[in-house]
Design a protein around this motif. Structure first.
Motif: not given
Length: 194
Positions: A51-59, A79-85
């Motif tokens: 399994p590939v683990r999804v890790v959120h960074s935003f917040g 890491i799917p949410d660095l777009e918001q950085a």
């Protein structure tokens, strides 16, 4: 039958077999994202047979992000949410990059604008990624040959320059860092010039 050699998930899996640790990748996500992320995670999990683990960074604080990335440290993460950085967050992530280093692979899921921010504000993280950039088509799979050629033709027409000139400008360091040029270099398989 799927041509696995043209699939980013397969190519990333193949590179992971070659590298033992500290493998970093950027996946240039499609504009219409609907199920692309879930499909890509499923494809990469199947190729890696784990399994590939999804890790959120935003917040997340840097401490929480470090703990999330390193618990456990050997599995592949996306890491799917660095777009918001914003620029400040990217710079802080870059300064604290040692907290990101881990045994397992790290995949950053970004748009062309996100890749531009990575290159502009996080040069050390970008150097860890190196030339490991992959582009997904609109359906979340690898772009077909026709989609690939059409997108390059669209970029050449819009900017009134050919791909060879884009490469020349990138090599000499004068190519603008706009998202379209980042995408263009990735399409030309020249992520090393981003």
């Amino acid at each position: 039958m799927t041509d696995f050699l043209s699939e980013p998930a397969f190519e990333i899996g193949r590179r992971l077999e070659i590298r033992e640790s500290y493998a970093w990748f950027v996946v240039l996500r499609p504009a219409e994202e609907e199920d692309a992320l879930a499909n890509f995670v499923a494809d990469l999990s199947a190729v890696l047979d784990q399994p590939v683990r999804v890790v959120h960074s935003f917040g997340s604080s840097f401490e929480k992000l470090r703990n999330d990335l390193n618990g456990p440290a050997g599995d592949p993460v996306l890491i799917p949410d660095l777009e918001q950085a914003d620029a400040e967050r990217w710079r802080a992530l870059d300064v604290n990059r040692s907290a990101w280093l881990r045994e397992g692979a790290v995949v950053l899921w970004l748009s062309a604008a996100g890749v531009t921010n990575l290159c502009s504000y996080a040069p050390n993280i970008k150097s860890i990624v190196g030339g490991s950039f992959f582009n997904l088509g609109t359906d979340g799979r690898a772009m077909t040959g026709a989609e690939h050629d059409q997108r390059i033709a669209d970029l050449e027409s819009h900017f009134q320059m050919n791909s060879a000139e884009v490469i020349r400008q990138a090599e000499s360091g004068v190519l603008p860092t706009e998202p379209h040029f980042v995408e263009w270099l990735v399409l030309l398989d020249r992520g090393d010039l981003v």
